[in-house]
Design a protein around this motif. Sequence first.
Motif, short mmCIF file in Angstrom:
data_model
loop_
_atom_site.label_atom_id
_atom_site.label_comp_id
_atom_site.label_asym_id
_atom_site.label_seq_id
_atom_site.Cartn_x
_atom_site.Cartn_y
_atom_site.Cartn_z
N PRO A 40 -33.28 16.05 -51.80
CA PRO A 40 -34.56 15.52 -52.35
C PRO A 40 -35.03 16.51 -53.42
O PRO A 40 -34.94 17.62 -53.10
CB PRO A 40 -35.54 15.27 -51.33
N PRO A 42 -38.18 18.36 -55.68
CA PRO A 42 -39.51 18.37 -55.49
C PRO A 42 -40.26 18.24 -56.58
O PRO A 42 -41.54 18.00 -56.52
CB PRO A 42 -39.57 19.85 -55.05
N ASN A 52 -43.50 12.78 -49.10
CA ASN A 52 -42.44 12.83 -48.20
C ASN A 52 -43.08 11.91 -47.15
O ASN A 52 -44.08 11.20 -47.36
CB ASN A 52 -42.40 14.34 -47.57
N GLN A 53 -42.28 11.97 -45.93
CA GLN A 53 -42.53 10.70 -45.13
C GLN A 53 -43.63 10.86 -44.31
O GLN A 53 -44.38 10.00 -43.51
CB GLN A 53 -41.31 10.56 -44.10
N SER A 55 -46.66 11.95 -45.78
CA SER A 55 -47.83 11.98 -46.65
C SER A 55 -48.87 10.91 -46.55
O SER A 55 -48.22 9.90 -45.92
CB SER A 55 -47.22 11.38 -48.37
N THR A 187 -35.85 11.00 -56.09
CA THR A 187 -35.68 11.11 -54.54
C THR A 187 -35.61 9.40 -54.03
O THR A 187 -35.44 9.20 -53.02
CB THR A 187 -36.79 11.65 -53.83
N TRP A 201 -40.96 3.96 -49.31
CA TRP A 201 -40.02 4.70 -50.09
C TRP A 201 -38.60 4.50 -49.74
O TRP A 201 -38.47 4.22 -48.83
CB TRP A 201 -40.49 6.17 -49.66
#
Length: 228
Positions: A40, A42, A52-53, A55, A187, A201
């Motif tokens: 991924p 940034p 990200n997962q 967040s 990503t 996501w």
Amino acid sequence: MRIAGLLVAATLTAACSQSVGGDAEPPESTRLTAPTSTAPSPTTAAGGRAPNQNSAIEDVIAWIEAGTPADASAYHEAYLDGVTTRLGDDVAFTAPAGAPNKTTQCMTDAAYNDGALSCLVDLDSPAPRPAGAEGMWKPGWVDFAGTTAQLGSLHGDPGPFVKGVGPPLPEGHSLTFGDTRCRSDTTGLFCVNYAHQSAIWISIAGVAPFGCLQPVPASSQAGRMFSC
């Protein structure tokens, strides 16, 4: 009409050819080039770090809204073998999936699933067909309806994707339709449903939920399920 039906069947066969993840491959004209690394990134074209997962939903929404708004009028059509289909109020688009030459195809269809967002992604590690399930297993089929999200589904037909695929949503851009806004990123694709303050996501790794969406036991017709 019988000749038209045969032509639709022929193009449908081409549209639904199986990829590694069991999903339809978009034509060359709509494929997007992702980064050369599967790790991924940034940063994005619009700036800022992608969620990200872990967040918080507030951070996911803020990041999606920071994307450059795309002209929604350009996403009300789909393409298949040189044929353009107007979608009315529905939308179709293609976005990166987090790896080189991998994309996510998305479409809404009010007549098919009450306007929920359906997507196809070629997963890196697709889940196997559920035990006892009958029909064509699509491990990379995603349905996002705000209060629910599902990864993996049984389908005897291509559903809304019979119309083809939509144009690319460039990295760093966002598209708003109904209660949903999606932002494209290297990503993967991030989508929020404002009515229920939930988000997902989508990438080659699968689906990551945000907000009220929590994992729930999957039915015999799905791979993974999330619900508010």
